[in-house]
Structure formats: structure tokens, C-alpha cells
Design a protein around this motif. Structure first.
Motif, mmCIF file in Angstrom:
data_model
loop_
_atom_site.group_PDB
_atom_site.id
_atom_site.type_symbol
_atom_site.label_atom_id
_atom_site.label_comp_id
_atom_site.label_asym_id
_atom_site.label_seq_id
_atom_site.Cartn_x
_atom_site.Cartn_y
_atom_site.Cartn_z
ATOM 1 N N ASP A 27 37.173 43.232 34.589
ATOM 2 C CA ASP A 27 37.728 42.288 33.618
ATOM 3 C C ASP A 27 39.109 42.697 33.122
ATOM 4 O O ASP A 27 39.896 41.852 32.674
ATOM 5 N N ASP A 28 39.417 43.999 33.198
ATOM 6 C CA ASP A 28 40.674 44.487 32.612
ATOM 7 C C ASP A 28 41.725 44.880 33.632
ATOM 8 O O ASP A 28 42.887 45.073 33.269
ATOM 9 N N ALA A 29 41.342 45.029 34.905
ATOM 10 C CA ALA A 29 42.307 45.549 35.882
ATOM 11 C C ALA A 29 42.168 44.819 37.210
ATOM 12 O O ALA A 29 41.098 44.310 37.558
ATOM 13 N N PHE A 30 43.292 44.790 37.928
ATOM 14 C CA PHE A 30 43.300 44.195 39.270
ATOM 15 C C PHE A 30 44.330 44.934 40.109
ATOM 16 O O PHE A 30 45.531 44.842 39.865
ATOM 17 N N ARG A 31 43.834 45.706 41.073
ATOM 18 C CA ARG A 31 44.738 46.476 41.923
ATOM 19 C C ARG A 31 45.310 45.558 43.007
ATOM 20 O O ARG A 31 44.551 44.908 43.742
ATOM 21 N N PRO A 32 46.642 45.501 43.163
ATOM 22 C CA PRO A 32 47.226 44.620 44.179
ATOM 23 C C PRO A 32 46.890 45.080 45.593
ATOM 24 O O PRO A 32 46.526 46.233 45.830
#
Length: 327
Positions: A27-32
Motif C-alpha cells: 500500500d505504501d511502496a511501488f518499486r519501478p
């Protein structure tokens, strides 16, 4: 395909994904995508047509190892496992479909991925090319520790390559577990397929050279299979189709069927009003490997069969799922 795109970071849907303790999405992070150590193999090989096999293989390798990523998968190892040495200096236009996919797999591996994504990598190949490349994929399965998410609609590929199976329908998980457990669940769609059956681990336990037979040991019994399948102790994987298994209340005194083993009916599921799919556990105590047996409802009723009953399992055919190293 959508699942793989989400794992690769090419598409974002709600959810969480972590690999080996590293969270790639929550919910808090998204690695490209460029920061995710993955290898991706598509239906089409998508090689660079102007580069040689060598240059294609080393393209991702230079971009990762050249930037300080540890080389956990070596170039010579991949070349050996995929049989690419004789193709090294060829141009892409001079490769067969199976050869192109082998190069595509090698290129993905040499990018030093922590996870390999394979999206129906054999779907565009004819049966001959599939049979050519499958032994190489088996070698990767046996030799490398890189986990693979493999998407396929072909149950034969799944049986040869997979350890854990996830069945998806309309975007939702229908079932998840070890391949042989799901294959032996009569309530799942794969048990209703005409080619339903189970794949089981076995070990070479002996030979009858006078008859050209090999004895294979598996949980709950032994099977006799034509051919020399290797030295004692050699691991094998065999496939037993539901249509090749029949049930009897007592052993037939005179029969050409070599493989007749005691077992117990573990479960049963009606199919199409005409047939019953039975799950039979090998061994007098029913503690061995589980097989599927497709029998007519008339035979089921005539023999008074029911879950829990002891039976004799008559196996008319055993197919070897090839686990031999490719040359």
C-alpha cells in the motif's frame, strides 16, 4: 499475463508482492520495473535481429554485471545448460523457433534475475520445436535455484516443469498447491479434462533385462515399465492417465496387465452423469501415492464401489515424463 506484468512492475493493481523478504509492492511502496531484478521471456523470442547470438546473450549481462551486480549465473553455465555453444556466432535470422527461445531464455538468465517470468514461452512453437526445447527447460529446473513463474495453458508443459501449481479462472485463484495434489483432486477442472492424470516422482529400483523392463518404486508400490530407465537410484517422473487405470474388487488370476497394486478409494466425484472420477491411494493402508481412475457409473454401481473401500488398481499404461539431460 496480467499477473506477470504486475510482478514485473509494468502494470499496477491493488495488492502486495515480496520476494525473499524484499517488498516490491504494497500500500505504501511501488518499486519501478528497472529496479526489479527479473528476467522476462515472452511468447515471441523478441531478440535483437541485427545482433549475433553472442551479442544477444551478453546484452543484459553487460547491463547488470557491468554495473556491479554479482554474477550468480555464469555465461558458460547458461551456454552449457541451454546447448548454445554451436549457435554462438549465428545471426538471429538463421535460428529455428526453438533455438530463438533458448537464446531468449539465456539472455533473461544472464541479466542475473532473482525471479524469472515466462509467459507461455512455447505457445508460438510447433510440437517439434516444443519437444526440442522442453528438455533444456528441465535442465534449468534441475540445475538453477532461480524461482520461475511459468504461465501456460498446456497441461503437458506444466506436468514436465512445475512443482507448484496455481489455477486461475477469470482473475481469481481456483486452487493452489503441489502439482500432484491438485491433479488428484477430482473436484478441480483439470480432473475433467479428457487427458486427466497424475504425475508422480519415482526411483529406479531394479531391472528385468530378459524382458526389457525397469522397476520403478513410488509411494505405495512398484511399477514395471518398458525400457532401460537408468541405474538404480535414478529419479524419474512418471505420468499415469486416469483412462489407463481400472479398479477391481479382487485381483484377476490371469491378465496381461503387469501393474496391479492394492489401494483404497480415497474420494469420488460424478462426471457428466455417465462416469465417476475416483481418487485411489496406493497401498493396503491407502497411505501411498494418489491416482485418478475414470470409470463408468454402471461399473461403479455394479461393483458397489465407495470411498474407503479396498480395491486392486490395474494400471494399463505408464508414461515416462522425460527428465533426462539434453545433449
Amino acid at each position: 499475463t496480467t499477473v506477470l506484468r504486475c510482478v514485473a512492475g509494468l502494470q499496477r493493481l491493488d495488492g502486495r508482492f515480496a520476494l525473499d523478504g524484499e517488498v516490491w509492492q504494497d500500500d505504501d511502496a511501488f518499486r519501478p520495473t528497472h529496479a526489479r531484478p527479473i528476467g522476462y521471456v515472452f511468447q515471441e523470442a523478441s531478440l535483437f535481429p541485427h545482433l549475433s547470438v553472442r551479442a544477444n546473450l551478453l546484452y543484459g549481462h553487460r547491463r547488470t554485471v557491468g554495473r556491479g551486480v554479482p554474477e550468480t549465473i555464469r555465461v558458460d553455465e547458461v551456454i552449457e545448460l541451454l546447448g548454445l555453444s554451436r549457435l554462438f556466432d549465428r545471426g538471429v535470422p538463421h535460428l529455428s523457433g526453438g533455438e530463438r527461445q533458448r537464446v531468449a531464455v539465456g539472455r533473461a538468465l544472464l541479466a542475473q534475475p532473482k525471479l524469472l517470468l515466462m509467459d507461455e514461452p512455447l505457445a508460438a512453437l510447433d510440437r517439434f520445436s516444443k519437444d526440442e526445447i522442453l528438455p533444456y527447460l528441465e535442465r534449468l529446473h534441475d540445475a538453477l535455484s532461480v524461482p520461475v513463474l511459468y504461465v501456460s495453458h498446456d497441461i503437458a508443459e506444466v506436468e514436465r516443469l512445475a512443482d507448484h501449481l496455481v489455477l486461475l479462472k477469470e482473475g481469481r485463484v481456483v486452487a493452489s498447491g503441489p502439482v500432484q495434489e491438485l491433479q488428484a483432486d477430482p473436484t478441480l477442472p483439470i480432473a475433467r479434462m479428457p487427458e486427466a492424470g497424475v504425475t508422480l516422482p519415482a526411483t529406479v529400483a531394479g531391472h528385468e533385462p530378459a524382458y526389457g523392463l525397469t522397476a520403478l518404486a513410488l509411494a505405495g508400490g512398484r511399477l514395471l515399465v518398458p525400457g532401460d530407465l537408468g541405474a538404480e537410484g535414478t529419479p524419474r517422473r512418471v505420468r499415469i492417465a486416469a483412462s489407463d487405470v481400472s479398479l477391481a474388487r479382487r485381483p484377476a488370476p490371469d491378465s496381461t496387465i503387469l501393474n496391479v497394486l492394492p489401494g483404497r478409494i480415497a474420494a469420488a466425484e460424478p462426471q457428466d452423469g455417465v462416469q465417476v472420477m475416483a481418487v485411489v491411494a496406493l497401498g493396503e493402508d491407502g497411505a501411498g501415492a494418489r491416482l485418478l481412475a475414470r470409470v463408468t457409473r454402471k461399473s461403479w454401481d455394479a461393483l458397489g464401489l465407495a470411498p474407503g473401500q479396498p480395491v486392486f488398481v490395474q494400471i494399463k499404461g505408464v508414461a515416462l515424463v522425460n527428465r533426462e539431460a539434453a545433449s
